[in-house]
Design an enzyme around this catalytic site. Structure first.
Site, PDB file in Angstrom:
ATOM      1  N   HIS A  34       0.772  -1.308  -0.165  1.00 27.18           N
ATOM      2  CA  HIS A  34       0.100  -0.100   0.134  1.00 27.18           C
ATOM      3  C   HIS A  34       0.854   1.185  -0.054  1.00 27.18           C
ATOM      4  O   HIS A  34       0.891   2.386  -0.776  1.00 27.18           O
ATOM      5  CB  HIS A  34      -1.194  -0.048   1.217  1.00 27.18           C
ATOM      6  CG  HIS A  34      -1.755   1.297   1.612  1.00 27.18           C
ATOM      7  ND1 HIS A  34      -2.364   1.919   0.615  1.00 27.18           N
ATOM      8  CD2 HIS A  34      -1.444   1.988   2.742  1.00 27.18           C
ATOM      9  CE1 HIS A  34      -2.873   3.163   1.083  1.00 27.18           C
ATOM     10  NE2 HIS A  34      -2.281   3.171   2.439  1.00 27.18           N
ATOM     11  N   ASP A  61       2.281   5.470   6.712  1.00 26.93           N
ATOM     12  CA  ASP A  61       1.294   4.745   7.920  1.00 26.93           C
ATOM     13  C   ASP A  61       2.338   4.219   9.120  1.00 26.93           C
ATOM     14  O   ASP A  61       1.869   3.475   9.913  1.00 26.93           O
ATOM     15  CB  ASP A  61       0.459   3.635   7.270  1.00 26.93           C
ATOM     16  CG  ASP A  61      -0.600   4.137   6.698  1.00 26.93           C
ATOM     17  OD1 ASP A  61      -1.202   5.059   6.921  1.00 26.93           O
ATOM     18  OD2 ASP A  61      -1.088   3.738   5.583  1.00 26.93           O
ATOM     19  N   GLU A  64       1.061   5.820  12.465  1.00 29.51           N
ATOM     20  CA  GLU A  64      -0.140   5.603  12.831  1.00 29.51           C
ATOM     21  C   GLU A  64      -0.443   4.142  13.119  1.00 29.51           C
ATOM     22  O   GLU A  64      -1.309   3.701  14.013  1.00 29.51           O
ATOM     23  CB  GLU A  64      -1.185   6.159  11.504  1.00 29.51           C
ATOM     24  CG  GLU A  64      -2.558   6.097  12.078  1.00 29.51           C
ATOM     25  CD  GLU A  64      -3.431   6.614  10.938  1.00 29.51           C
ATOM     26  OE1 GLU A  64      -3.143   7.620  10.768  1.00 29.51           O
ATOM     27  OE2 GLU A  64      -4.278   5.892  10.398  1.00 29.51           O
ATOM     28  N   ASP A  65       0.185   3.333  12.357  1.00 31.42           N
ATOM     29  CA  ASP A  65      -0.145   1.758  12.445  1.00 31.42           C
ATOM     30  C   ASP A  65       1.094   0.816  12.929  1.00 31.42           C
ATOM     31  O   ASP A  65       0.728  -0.278  12.827  1.00 31.42           O
ATOM     32  CB  ASP A  65      -0.390   1.164  11.010  1.00 31.42           C
ATOM     33  CG  ASP A  65      -1.860   1.797  10.595  1.00 31.42           C
ATOM     34  OD1 ASP A  65      -2.743   2.249  11.546  1.00 31.42           O
ATOM     35  OD2 ASP A  65      -1.949   2.232   9.310  1.00 31.42           O
ATOM     36  N   ASP A 121      -3.071   8.158  -1.074  1.00 29.82           N
ATOM     37  CA  ASP A 121      -3.637   7.140  -0.233  1.00 29.82           C
ATOM     38  C   ASP A 121      -5.020   6.980  -0.314  1.00 29.82           C
ATOM     39  O   ASP A 121      -5.561   5.849  -0.441  1.00 29.82           O
ATOM     40  CB  ASP A 121      -3.278   7.983   1.356  1.00 29.82           C
ATOM     41  CG  ASP A 121      -3.622   7.043   2.335  1.00 29.82           C
ATOM     42  OD1 ASP A 121      -3.421   5.733   2.390  1.00 29.82           O
ATOM     43  OD2 ASP A 121      -4.173   7.438   3.482  1.00 29.82           O
TER      44      ASP A 121
HETATM   45 ZN    ZN Z   1      -2.160   4.643   3.829  1.00 25.74          ZN
END
Ligand code: ZN
Length: 180
Positions: A34, A61, A64-65, A121
């Site tokens: 991604h 990301d 955040e992830d 995104d």
């Molecule tokens: Zn993303």
């Protein structure tokens, strides 16, 4: 750090940090596909060749992830890259509905580079929801996702007409598919 190293280090860092994650789509792709897709779209469709924007897209990301922090990104990749990553990072302390609402409200205030990253995104996510929706997402949830993405993108317009056009095509294809 030279341009090639910056991009390679970003790809390697993101691949490692996302190493145990899969996308939630029905094809369960490795998560790293991604952010790489997002960076490729910025380059191929958006015509963006600013290495710090492309590195930030690859890393977008990780805070955040994964367990990565903004300070870590700043130390490894510099102030500007970290700034873009943090601009597109949700505050995970907030409930999901509020985070989604804040994305709509914050979109118009992002820097142009962060707007482009967020546009790519959303294109990547809308395509995934269209082509490989998560198995437990009924049609209505998919439709709501596309409508929410359109509302976020409404606040991102004006920075890259090619990315915007590509998003509009992806959203139209999603709607056509849900209408089947
Ligand atoms: Zn993303």
């Amino acid at each position: 750090m030279n341009t090639t190293k910056l991009i390679l280090h970003a790809a390697s860092f993101a691949a490692y940090r996302h190493r145990d994650q899969r996308r939630k789509g029905s094809d369960a792709q490795p998560y790293i596909n991604h952010p790489l897709d997002v960076a490729n779209m910025l380059s191929d469709i958006g015509g963006i060749d600013d290495p710090e924007i492309l590195a930030a897209a690859i890393l977008h990301d990780t805070v955040e992830d994964t367990e990565s922090t903004g300070d870590e990104i700043r130390e490894l990749f510099g102030e500007r890259v970290a700034g873009y990553v943090l601009e597109v990072t949700d505050d995970k302390n907030l409930p999901k509905a509020e985070r989604k609402q804040l994305q709509i409200e914050h979109a118009p205030h992002l820097s142009p580079g962060a707007k482009a990253i967020k546009l790519a995104d959303k294109i990547s996510n809308v395509k995934d929801v269209t082509d490989h929706p998560p198995a437990d997402w009924p049609r209505e949830r998919r439709r709501e996702y596309i409508e929410w993405a359109e509302r976020v993108v409404a606040g991102l317009r004006g920075v890259n007409s090619e990315l915007e056009r590509h998003f509009d095509e992806a959203a139209a294809r999603a709607r056509a598919k849900f209408a089947e």
